[in-house]
Design an enzyme around this catalytic site. Structure first.
Site, mmCIF file in Angstrom:
data_model
loop_
_atom_site.group_PDB
_atom_site.id
_atom_site.type_symbol
_atom_site.label_atom_id
_atom_site.label_comp_id
_atom_site.label_asym_id
_atom_site.label_seq_id
_atom_site.Cartn_x
_atom_site.Cartn_y
_atom_site.Cartn_z
ATOM 1 C CE LYS A 26 54.320 36.699 -36.456
ATOM 2 N NZ LYS A 26 55.339 37.530 -35.840
ATOM 3 C CB SER A 38 55.244 37.820 -32.002
ATOM 4 O OG SER A 38 55.862 38.095 -33.039
ATOM 5 C CB SER A 51 58.790 38.325 -33.349
ATOM 6 O OG SER A 51 58.522 39.054 -32.276
#
Lengths: 477, 483
Positions: free
Chosen positions: B75, B150, B174
């Protein structure tokens, strides 16, 4: 109307740790800009603070020395404001739960003792520096200082004059150096003061509105800035004005304070507990260990010196001004085997003068305690006179030789051979019949002339006591 | 080959069936082929092939670990040395960190091959990946829908087989919410289990990194590498890391599962509820006991979260000021101009909204009413979890109220968007670990089952998830066009 001044001080002491409070970068002063700032100090994305245990240790030492409450649980908080030399946009400090609580420090002004309350002392990180010169209208930022550990020591509004404020500040300065938690270097900003000043009609209980004078970096300026501020406030009120709560800056060149920002313009710092750091827990055991390691504190040491060495107040104060000075004295005393008085005279006299002239502190003295003790021992055993000793001391200052080496090399050994002294005395008496006449007719002052002549003839190497004794006998014959 | 599990690939690499370079090339090709998903912000092709080559040497020398030579993706919230780290923001479009995040370093040590950096909501603030400066990520199950957020890029990349596995971070859901919406397995560890060093902070007391994978076994392998105390993170916890794969086969007979009635109320669609009921029945068959429980303070989680998280982020994001790195506005006239324009132009709408909310909540006169109150609620919620987990071994429930919603459907209505995390947020406030595992489909879109455990009980969560995956195949489904 008669006015009373109320003063409280906030003093930032830079803790003498090797690395920063939340990172491993060095705290050494004076490096090239931005060479001592690591990713954490620069506030790069993703980095996290890790508390330096030594900073906590030093704060606890301080708390113990002022007999303060040490918080079993203290918390770091974020103080939010934007400034280019504050990399994270917040300063990590302590707000609601500081590590050191209520304590006190005793000061003495004009022979009167007074206890000044210390509200709290908390740990925080220093910011960097903005440099406005040399950048052609731009601002340079040096983050070497960012993250240096500070202990902010906040007093109660217990001081009633600039003189008391200075006495408190000096006392605190002496204490932090004694405890070896701060180098006390005011030029380098290791010990900085903000003063809260207000005035009120004498006898009134309620405090007047205060102004805070920021960043005053010498004892002299603290006194001047406070006195100036008192005058300003009294004049303002007497002319029908009103003091407003504000932050003022002292200009040492113009000797005046001027407004920086008022309370209305003041930042809302939005303090909240820093979620990156755990609360600091101090156990009773830890406190016991720290307490046992505390050095003898200045007040106690001064009293002991007065009692143990029969020193007067002034000398005791000079010798206990710093731990290093006191240790130096005690080492000289022990190693030389001399009386305290002789050691005191030499340390506060010749040595202090030489150090002052060279701008050195006692710990940097070229003549260490061992060599000075060696010199004083030769005075004690009559190998040299005090006068010759000064000559030897000067040689020692310039070299690494011991007193004995210098005395031997220069042939300065005192002549104690009474035969040699007697011969010289006889010669002087024979050469100066007029002065002999004067002396014998009752003019005692002429005696000094004879002593001087004998010493001159013997290049100062005669034992003065012996010369005196023998002269008296000869002249009175 | 791209549909194989991590273990199968690791075995293939060892047996010489294929090399890491070949494997890496396959995934690099797939990334190019499916660029329209927008899962990656940065692809590090050259470095990946180089590292794959090094991994092959290590494999040949017999010094390989399980992850050696496995293509993974990070990420874009984790700092990577010499590779751009944007956090999904224009603010960091030009930022390259001079260090690796601790977990990136750990993956490098293990010999994993990083394919690139994954798209995400800007500074991890969002539930749909629509707040990313780099554009929305598309859900591989239906490209008109969002992947969640997210960690939307991570979920989409794993679901579409554009990486074997990925990392994510979870502040209010997330990891779990996008895992559920994309039909993969996601684990949010106990707060403090995985180092946050080098992971760009959104809300420091809630943020936690974790694995996003196809299966519980893969998650166990990733967590094994990620977990552990880090002296650079004071909030990481110094407690032993168990062998997460060792307990996967433990029997679930007698396992007590609690179903909070607050999780199965009005907000949950009937289709979702029915799918979850079926999943829970599987556990009944595996020998578990099911109990209804109550956690009365769960309803307070969203309001408390939207005070605490913005408050922390308002300070965490102050460092992005245009002074030292990141976006700086053109020709600032003075300091205030530099600050206001750099931040005004560099941050997106949602980030600004949360900074404003947080600044407000911390302001003089409001602090007690908002921040302190929210912290008290947080404590109540933690108590709810402690009480519940004293009675049952794990708590189960939905991850999301619905399956993936349409792109553009909720972005104009922040409150509605915030409610999509209604089942996940309380877990972060309490700090306990939780997983999302694929549990079926509603109208062709994946549904996630949430499993919540006690502090540091990741091993037990993985065991419970693994046992389910032995008797179901929801985790093995691949979206059409990505087989």
């Amino acid at each position: 109307m008669e006015w009373e001044t109320v003063i409280g001080l906030e003093i930032h002491t830079q803790l003498a740790t090797k690395s920063k409070i939340f990172s491993g970068a060095s705290t050494a002063y004076g490096a090239e800009p931005n060479t001592q700032a690591c990713a954490v100090d620069l506030g790069l994305p993703g980095v996290l603070p890790v508390l330096n245990e030594e900073a906590v240790h030093k704060a606890v030492i301080f708390g113990m020395a002022i007999e303060a409450e040490i918080a079993p649980y203290s918390v770091f908080a974020r103080k939010n404001y934007f400034y280019p030399d504050l990399p994270k946009g917040y300063q990590i400090s302590q707000m609601e739960l500081p590590i050191v609580g209520n304590g006190h420090l005793d000061i003495e002004v004009d022979g009167i003792m007074k206890r000044i309350g210390i509200t709290r002392a908390h740990l925080e990180e220093d910011a960097g520096k903005s440099l406005h010169e040399d950048f052609h209208g731009l601002t340079g930022i040096d983050l070497n200082r960012a993250g240096t550990p500070l202990l902010e020591i906040v007093s109660e509004p217990d001081m009633r004059s600039a003189k008391e404020a200075v006495a408190y500040m000096k006392k605190l300065h002496e204490l932090v150096r004694y405890l070896d938690i701060c180098d006390g270097n005011m030029q380098e900003g290791s010990f900085r003061c903000d003063a809260n000043v207000s005035v009120r009609p004498k006898g009134q209980k309620k405090y007047g509105t205060r102004a805070e004078i920021k960043n005053i970096n010498s004892f002299k300026f603290v006194e001047k800035a406070i006195n100036h501020e008192i005058e300003r406030q009294i004049e303002l009120i007497e002319n029908g004005g009103r003091v407003i709560q504000e932050t003022r800056l002292y200009d040492s060149v113009k000797d005046e304070t001027r407004s920086m920002r008022s309370k209305e313009e003041a930042n809302d710092y939005r303090y909240f507990p820093d979620p990156d750091l755990l609360p600091v827990l101090i156990s009773e055991d830890y406190k016991t260990v720290v307490k046992a390691q505390l050095p003898e504190l200045p007040q106690a040491k001064k009293h002991r010196f007065k009692d143990q060495y029969a020193l007067d107040e002034e000398n005791a104060a000079i010798l206990t001004y710093s731990c290093q000075m006191a240790d130096y004295f005690e080492r000289v005393l022990k190693e030389s085997g001399c009386e305290a008085k002789l050691c005191v005279n030499w340390i506060t006299g010749e040595l202090s003068a030489a150090l002052n002239k060279a701008g050195l502190e006692i710990m940097d003295s070229p003549v260490g305690s061992e060599r000075l003790a060696g010199l004083l021992a030769r005075i004690r055993d009559n190998t040299i006179s005090g006068k010759i000793a000064k000559q030897v001391f000067e040689e020692m200052w310039q070299s690494t030789a011991t007193a004995d080496e210098i005395i031997a090399a220069k042939g300065l050994k005192q002549i104690t051979d009474t035969g040699a002294i007697e011969a010289i005395i006889d010669k002087i008496i024979a050469d100066n019949p007029g002065q002999v006449e004067q002396y014998r007719s009752g003019k005692d002052k002429v005696f000094a002339f004879f002593v001087g002549q004998v010493m001159k003839e013997m290049q100062g190497k005669a034992n003065p006591a012996e010369v005196n004794k023998m002269l008296k006998v000869k002249l009175n014959q | 080959m791209h549909t194989k599990t991590l273990i199968e690939l690791a075995q293939g690499l060892r047996s010489g069936e294929f090399s890491s370079v070949e494997l890496t090339q396959i995934f690099l090709n797939r990334i190019k082929q499916h660029q329209h998903l927008n899962a990656y912000i940065t692809v590090t092709e050259e470095a990946a092939l180089q590292n794959a080559k090094a991994a092959d040497v290590r494999l040949a020398n017999g010094k390989a670990e399980l992850l050696t030579g496995i293509p993974i993706a990070q990420k874009d919230i984790f700092c990577t040395l010499d590779v751009k780290t944007t956090c999904g923001s224009k603010m960091l479009d030009n930022f390259t960190a001079p260090y690796n995040a601790t977990i990136v370093e750990k993956f490098n040590q293990a010999g994993a091959v990083m394919l690139g950096k994954l798209n995400m909501d800007e500074f991890a603030m969002g539930s749909s990946n629509e707040t990313s400066y780099y554009g929305v990520v598309k859900n591989p199950w239906n490209t008109h829908t969002v992947p969640g957020g997210s960690s939307g890029g991570s979920a989409a990349a794993v679901a579409a087989r554009l990486a074997v596995c990925a990392t994510g971070t979870d502040t209010g859901g997330s990891i779990r919410q996008p895992a559920a919406l994309c039909g993969i397995t996601g684990l949010k560890p106990t707060y403090g289990r995985v180092s946050r060093y080098g992971m760009i902070a959104y809300a420091s007391s809630l943020d936690q990194g974790g694995p996003m994978t196809h299966s519980a076994e893969d998650a166990a392998i990733l967590l094994q590498t990620m977990a552990g105390f880090d002296e650079k993170d004071s909030t990481s916890v110094d407690c032993p890391v168990p062998d997460y794969r060792a307990g996967l086969n433990n029997s679930l007979a007698g396992l007590k599962i609690g179903l909070p009635k607050e999780f199965f109320g009005n907000g949950l669609s009937s289709n979702m509820a029915a799918t979850l009921e079926t999943a829970i029945n599987e556990y009944r068959k595996l020998g578990a006991e099911i109990k209804e429980i109550s956690m009365p303070n769960l309803k307070l989680a969203i309001p408390a979260y939207y005070v605490i998280a913005p408050a922390e982020c308002s300070a965490n994001l102050s460092r992005f000021d245009g002074v030292r790195y990141g976006y700086r506005c053109e020709n600032p006239v003075d300091l205030t101009d530099l600050y206001t324009r750099s931040r005004g132009e560099g941050f997106g709408k949602e980030v600004k909204r949360r900074i404003l909310m947080g600044t407000y909540a911390l302001s003089a006169g409001y602090y007690d009413a908002y921040y302190i109150k929210a912290q008290k609620i947080r404590r109540l919620i933690s108590e709810d979890f402690k009480n519940a987990l004293a009675k049952v071994d794990v708590i189960m429930g939905p991850v999301t109220p619905t399956t993936a919603f349409g792109i553009g459907e909720k972005i104009g209505n922040p409150i509605e968007m915030y409610l999509s995390d209604i089942y996940t947020i309380a877990i972060n406030l309490a700090g306990v670990p939780a997983m999302s595992i694929p549990a079926g489909f509603v109208a062709g879109m994946p549904v996630g089952l949430q499993i919540i455990g006690n502090y540091f009980a990741e091993d037990s969560l993985l065991n419970i998830a693994y046992q389910y995956q032995q008797v179901t195949d929801w985790h093995q489904h691949t979206p059409k066009g990505f087989e």
